[in-house]
Write a protein that holds these residues in place. Structure first.
Motif, PDB file in Angstrom:
ATOM      1  N   VAL A 273     -29.814 -78.723  86.878  1.00 42.33           N
ATOM      2  CA  VAL A 273     -30.865 -77.730  87.161  1.00 42.33           C
ATOM      3  C   VAL A 273     -30.470 -76.370  86.611  1.00 42.33           C
ATOM      4  N   LEU A 274     -29.218 -75.956  86.830  1.00 45.91           N
ATOM      5  CA  LEU A 274     -28.752 -74.664  86.330  1.00 45.91           C
ATOM      6  C   LEU A 274     -28.823 -74.608  84.810  1.00 45.91           C
ATOM      7  N   ASN A 275     -28.481 -75.713  84.156  1.00 48.90           N
ATOM      8  CA  ASN A 275     -28.568 -75.756  82.692  1.00 48.90           C
ATOM      9  C   ASN A 275     -30.021 -75.682  82.223  1.00 48.90           C
ATOM     10  N   ALA A 279     -29.107 -70.750  83.458  1.00 43.69           N
ATOM     11  CA  ALA A 279     -28.509 -69.820  84.414  1.00 43.69           C
ATOM     12  C   ALA A 279     -26.997 -69.877  84.417  1.00 43.69           C
ATOM     13  N   CYS A 280     -26.440 -71.065  84.146  1.00 45.77           N
ATOM     14  CA  CYS A 280     -24.999 -71.261  84.257  1.00 45.77           C
ATOM     15  C   CYS A 280     -24.379 -71.290  82.873  1.00 45.77           C
ATOM     16  N   VAL A 281     -23.208 -70.674  82.718  1.00 44.32           N
ATOM     17  CA  VAL A 281     -22.621 -70.504  81.396  1.00 44.32           C
ATOM     18  C   VAL A 281     -22.018 -71.782  80.841  1.00 44.32           C
ATOM     19  N   LEU A 419     -28.064 -88.377  78.678  1.00 39.18           N
ATOM     20  CA  LEU A 419     -28.318 -87.458  77.568  1.00 39.18           C
ATOM     21  C   LEU A 419     -28.410 -86.021  78.062  1.00 39.18           C
ATOM     22  N   MET A 420     -29.089 -85.822  79.170  1.00 36.13           N
ATOM     23  CA  MET A 420     -29.286 -84.467  79.685  1.00 36.13           C
ATOM     24  C   MET A 420     -27.994 -83.865  80.232  1.00 36.13           C
ATOM     25  N   ALA A 421     -27.071 -84.731  80.671  1.00 40.59           N
ATOM     26  CA  ALA A 421     -25.832 -84.231  81.277  1.00 40.59           C
ATOM     27  C   ALA A 421     -24.780 -83.855  80.242  1.00 40.59           C
ATOM     28  N   LEU A 422     -24.809 -84.477  79.065  1.00 39.03           N
ATOM     29  CA  LEU A 422     -23.753 -84.269  78.073  1.00 39.03           C
ATOM     30  C   LEU A 422     -23.904 -82.926  77.356  1.00 39.03           C
ATOM     31  N   GLU A 423     -22.765 -82.304  77.077  1.00 36.34           N
ATOM     32  CA  GLU A 423     -22.701 -81.016  76.369  1.00 36.34           C
ATOM     33  C   GLU A 423     -23.631 -79.985  76.996  1.00 36.34           C
ATOM     34  N   ASP A 424     -23.738 -80.007  78.316  1.00 37.94           N
ATOM     35  CA  ASP A 424     -24.569 -79.027  79.033  1.00 37.94           C
ATOM     36  C   ASP A 424     -25.994 -78.965  78.491  1.00 37.94           C
ATOM     37  N   GLY A 425     -26.554 -80.140  78.180  1.00 37.07           N
ATOM     38  CA  GLY A 425     -27.917 -80.206  77.671  1.00 37.07           C
ATOM     39  C   GLY A 425     -28.008 -80.180  76.161  1.00 37.07           C
TER      40      GLY A 425
END
Length: 619
Positions: A273-275, A279-281, A419-425
């Motif tokens: 969600v943050l990605n 919002a999250c670095v 797919l959505m979780a890898l490399e922060d999106g």
């Protein structure tokens, strides 16, 4: 000239110890907001004033390699005993687990929370420090308004109510990574309250939780981070103050989770969600997000009994660590209570690969921290217009994107989430770029789901195989794909992968050839050869399919001596048991020229031959 600490100077004068970081001088000055402020690059705190031992590692070991090495060690020490599967370890008969989580996420801003020093992970130690970060006498906090925007986006993504007025408090405790002796946070009046996150079965929650779990978010608050302590040989500690004052949001849940797997899935979904709202670095593995987990147990024979005494496990930095640590702490508490003991409220730690938590200190409470309003920071007043503007700009939640990946692009829910979780999106953006280019190459007549599902499989699984083969290498960066947030990759460029998959989709090359070309792309072996098609031309790798007569001859050869299998087909009445059929297709692939065989066409010819021999009607 740079100033040098007395401790370092005494080691040099009395013991002849010369710092490994450039003797007594710095290569370049610190970044500061006040040019006149200069000091040493590294701050040392040591119980015994002894130099680091020879042979100390020159660079940190990557987290992935740590996990892999730890898994190998545990496998060796386990003596070949099979561990209980985590799916069978979610509950303990007669006991109920309760979990609440506090997540600290670094905000995606260019400045710290109360100083204009730059926020960065990659700089040299102590290169991004302002006077206030070090509590230099006379320095004052100055709230950086830009840090509020990603914080509001995060809170809105969780459906929180934004408070028009919030305030900052001082949380007092001493540690050498916190030079002021207190942390500025929002304990009493945070900027956001009353949100929630819904976890679905497809997210991977424990099966005991059914189809969904709603986790309530009590509050979201702004706070500053502490420094980073790095243990060195000889009992010495190095402190990097770059992280001091980094802007964080702390997301505090209600104790709504009852199973370790569900708690781990919650942390994973919060990160997604943050990605999604930028919002999250960064992710957990590089320190941008950390979780503190509160665990308690109680017996199930008395539903009116209060919740058990909770313990807190600090600074969990992987999804796996969240689940493992909860299981270990739950089992420790149950064993203690069954032995007639009591649970003490305390803070505990967890080490990657460990099988039990360890005590760090007694559990601090509100009185211990001596919370008080910060007299140097004014109230934070948030305009409703700003909130509404940001609310309209917040991207669709991850669940909506998963629905699109499944419904429109034909991926499985599991692959879409991965797919959505890898490399922060970044990996899913890479997927979209490849699919767009594939559509251009194949034309409008091509079925979107057919080629997007192919792209998803290769981007997730085939690229994963490439990197896993090199993950154990000692070479820095080996076994990694460097995919940018906008979906660009230097190792396997979007254009080259799309060209490769377009040829595979059109059946102009075989899967085996495509995998070989992918490996060559990844290794850089195709550079300077004119592209994928040029290499295929040069080496004669185009697919030249067998004729119908050759297929028929090969099918007859494979069916020789298979009377028992044919008898099963007769008894099945032409239903063609899939396992037996695929066994025979595989045999055709092994005995024939695999580079000239289309498995689908081979299966069609084989079905016709079986029907002919068994006297069956073709399906």
């Amino acid at each position: 000239m740079t100033l040098t600490s007395v401790a370092r100077l005494s080691r040099y004068l009395l013991d002849g110890h010369i710092s490994r970081r450039g003797c007594l001088a710095l290569q370049r000055p610190w970044y500061t907001t006040t040019p006149q402020l200069q000091t040493t690059r590294l701050i040392h705190t040591t119980a015994e004033d002894s130099p680091p031992t020879a042979g100390a590692p020159s660079r940190p070991i990557p987290l992935r390699k740590k996990l892999k090495d730890e898994a190998k060690r545990l496998k060796r020490e386990g003596g070949g005993k099979k561990k209980k599967a985590k799916t069978d370890n979610q509950t303990v008969d007669g006991w109920e687990l309760t979990v609440g989580i506090e997540i600290h996420a670094q905000l995606n801003t260019g400045r710290k929370l109360f100083s204009r020093a730059a926020s960065s992970f990659a700089d040299e130690p102590n290169a991004r420090v302002a006077p206030f970060d070090l509590s230099v006498p006379g320095s004052q906090p100055l709230f950086q308004a830009e840090t509020l925007v990603p914080a509001l986006r995060a809170a809105l993504a969780f459906g929180c109510k934004i408070q028009s007025v919030s305030r900052f408090d001082r949380k007092h405790y001493f540690w050498w990574d916190q030079p002021s002796g207190y942390q500025i946070t929002q304990y009493y009046e945070p900027f956001a309250r009353d949100g929630s996150v819904t976890l679905l079965a497809r997210d991977g929650i424990a099966r005991e939780d059914g189809e969904e779990v709603r986790v309530r978010i009590k509050q979201v608050q702004l706070e500053q981070d502490t420094g980073k302590t790095m243990a060195q040989p000889g009992g010495e500690q190095w402190v990097d103050f770059n992280r001091v004052g980094m802007p964080l949001v702390e997301i505090i849940t209600e104790p709504d989770m009852k199973h370790p797997r569900t708690a781990a899935v919650f942390v994973k979904k919060v990160q997604a969600v943050l990605n999604s709202v930028d919002a999250c670095v960064s992710g957990m593995e590089v320190g941008g997000l950390r979780a503190d987990v509160n665990v308690s147990v109680r017996r199930t024979d008395d539903p009116c009994a209060p919740l058990g005494t909770r313990t807190e496990i600090k600074n969990l930095n992987t999804i796996k660590a969240v689940e493992d640590a909860i299981i270990a702490e739950r089992d420790r508490q149950i064993a203690e209570l069954e032995a007639g003991g009591t649970i003490k409220g305390e803070t505990r730690g967890w080490t990657i690969g460990s099988s039990e938590t360890r005590r760090l200190r007694g559990k601090e409470g509100e009185v211990d921290y001596r919370y008080m309003p910060d007299p140097d920071v004014p109230p934070l007043i948030i305009s409703p217009d700003l909130v509404e503007t940001l609310r309209r700009s917040v991207a669709a939640p991850p669940d909506t994107e998963v629905d699109a990946l499944v419904g429109r692009f034909g991926l499985t829910a599991k692959d879409a989430l991965s797919l959505m979780a890898l490399e922060d999106g970044g990996r899913v953006e890479y997927f979209y770029n490849v699919v767009d280019r594939l559509g251009e190459l194949l034309g409008e007549s091509a079925d979107l789901k057919s080629y997007s599902a192919l792209a998803g499989n290769w981007i997730l699984h085939e690229l994963g195989k490439l990197t896993s083969e090199k993950a154990g290498s000692e070479e820095l960066g080996a076994g990694m794909l460097h995919i940018s947030p906008d979906g660009r990759c230097d190792e396997v460029p979007v254009e080259d992968l799309a060209e490769l998959l377009s040829l595979l989709h059109a059946r102009r090359i075989t899967g085996k050839v495509a995998k070989q070309l992918l490996m060559s792309l990844y290794d850089g072996a195709l550079e300077g050869h004119g592209g994928v098609e040029a290499v295929i031309d040069q080496h004669g790798l185009w697919f030249s399919e067998m004729s119908q007569e050759e297929y028929a001859e090969l099918a007859d050869r494979v069916l020789e001596g298979q009377e028992q299998v044919l008898a099963e087909f007769r008894r099945a009445g032409g239903k063609y048991p899939q396992g037996k059929l695929m066994f025979l297709v595989g045999k055709m692939m092994r005995e024939g020229a695999a580079e000239r065989i289309n498995p689908e066409n081979a299966e069609a010819v084989l079905r016709a031959k079986i029907a002919e021999r068994c006297g069956l009607d073709e399906e």
